[in-house]
Design an enzyme around this catalytic site. Structure first.
Site, mmCIF file in Angstrom:
data_model
loop_
_atom_site.group_PDB
_atom_site.id
_atom_site.type_symbol
_atom_site.label_atom_id
_atom_site.label_comp_id
_atom_site.label_asym_id
_atom_site.label_seq_id
_atom_site.Cartn_x
_atom_site.Cartn_y
_atom_site.Cartn_z
ATOM 1 N N CYS A 102 0.867 -1.181 0.000
ATOM 2 C CA CYS A 102 0.000 0.000 0.000
ATOM 3 C C CYS A 102 0.903 1.231 0.000
ATOM 4 O O CYS A 102 1.623 1.483 0.975
ATOM 5 C CB CYS A 102 -0.886 -0.019 1.246
ATOM 6 S SG CYS A 102 -1.933 1.428 1.333
ATOM 7 N N CYS A 118 -5.155 6.102 -4.167
ATOM 8 C CA CYS A 118 -4.453 4.819 -4.072
ATOM 9 C C CYS A 118 -3.025 5.044 -4.571
ATOM 10 O O CYS A 118 -2.815 5.379 -5.747
ATOM 11 C CB CYS A 118 -5.170 3.768 -4.908
ATOM 12 S SG CYS A 118 -4.318 2.187 -4.892
HETATM 13 N N1 LIG Z 1 -5.944 -2.542 -1.883
HETATM 14 C C1 LIG Z 1 -4.650 -2.900 -2.301
HETATM 15 C C2 LIG Z 1 -3.500 -2.487 -1.525
HETATM 16 C C3 LIG Z 1 -3.629 -1.097 -1.038
HETATM 17 C C4 LIG Z 1 -3.391 -0.037 -2.080
HETATM 18 C C5 LIG Z 1 -3.288 1.266 -1.402
HETATM 19 N N2 LIG Z 1 -4.431 1.964 -1.040
HETATM 20 C C6 LIG Z 1 -2.206 2.148 -1.959
HETATM 21 O O1 LIG Z 1 -2.168 3.329 -1.573
HETATM 22 O O2 LIG Z 1 -1.361 1.675 -2.688
HETATM 23 C C7 LIG Z 1 -4.520 -4.394 -2.542
HETATM 24 O O3 LIG Z 1 -4.296 -5.202 -1.641
HETATM 25 O O4 LIG Z 1 -4.605 -4.754 -3.686
#
Ligand SMILES: N[C@@H](CCC[C@H](N)C(=O)O)C(=O)O
Length: 260
Positions: free
Chosen positions: A74, A199
């Site tokens: 993340c 994200c």
């Molecule tokens: N939801 C994702 C990982 C988290 C992504 C995150 N919010 C970021 O900032 O990169 C997953 O497990 O695929």
């Protein structure tokens, strides 16, 4: 059992942070993680992280998605845990820490609220129709989309995440509109199973996909707007591999508390 927690957000991607530096992590209760992240019955967050000690690094990051399951990398969480480590006095202005996708270097502003996080190098981008698919620590699908402001990211993102190609392992689905001086990005996140305000691994993937799409090479800086604010991405691209990748943006403490 009382749990002390800290709530952080990085461009609106929000996280519960728990200091676990005094004891090793074992027997994670995934149902409890899901409950703490719940926006009605818990604290509310897109994910939860534990910070633990590590022999060879300043600290180790353990990230769980809002569904309670162990997540992949993340990016915004990585930036927030760096701000948390500074607040705890574990680091000063620079750090090398360990995450699920390997070691990360990061530097933090003097006020502790802006973090430049180095991300993994990427040498593989594939296409799925017109969309780009790549892994920046987490798996991402990137599609260009006009009129993104009014686009149904939840429905369309969910359809892609659960189609027969991706349903089993899941994927994060990013839609991007090129606004000239910046990219506007909205993301449906796996593990949250909803659109989030930002994200980090997603906008990193988007900047790389757009560089490839436009046949750009060299040192590339990309300004990105997401629902929760502004993020900057920088990397070198020689047409084959993305290196020296930095995800730069805000990481702020929202509040701290205790739950039973
Ligand atoms: N939801 C994702 C990982 C988290 C992504 C995150 N919010 C970021 O900032 O990169 C997953 O497990 O695929």
């Amino acid at each position: 059992m009382k749990i002390n927690f800290f709530k952080y957000q990085g461009a609106g991607n929000d996280f519960i942070l728990i200091d676990h530096t005094m004891s090793p992590l074992k027997n994670i209760d995934n149902q409890l993680v899901e409950q703490l992240c719940h926006r009605r019955f818990g604290i509310g967050a897109d994910g939860l992280m534990f910070i633990t000690k590590h022999e060879d690094y300043d600290f180790e990051m353990h990230y769980f998605n809002a569904d309670g399951k162990l997540g992949s990398m993340c990016g915004n969480g990585g930036r927030c845990i760096v701000a948390f480590a500074k607040q705890l006095g574990i680091i000063d202005r620079e750090t090398n820490f360990l995450a699920v996708d390997g070691p990360h270097y990061a530097r933090i502003s003097e006020n502790g609220e802006w973090v430049d996080l180095q991300m993994i190098d990427v040498d593989t981008i594939t296409k799925d129709g017109e969309a780009y698919v790549l892994n920046t620590g987490s798996p991402h699908y990137v599609a260009l989309q006009n009129d993104l402001k009014d686009f149904d990211v939840f429905t369309e993102g969910k359809n892609i995440r659960y189609n027969s190609t991706y349903a089993e392992k899941g994927i994060n689905v990013n839609f991007v509109e090129d606004k000239g001086d910046h990219l506007f990005v909205r993301t449906y996140e796996r593990g949250v199973e909803d659109e989030t305000y930002a994200c980090g691994t997603g906008v990193t993937a988007v900047a790389m996909a757009i560089a490839k799409h436009k046949n750009q090479t060299g040192h590339i800086k990309t300004a990105i707007k997401v629902l929760g604010g502004d993020i900057k991405i920088e990397f070198d691209y020689d047409g084959k591999e993305f290196t020296n990748v930095f995800l730069c943006g805000p990481a702020k403490l929202v509040f701290e508390g205790e739950v039973e």
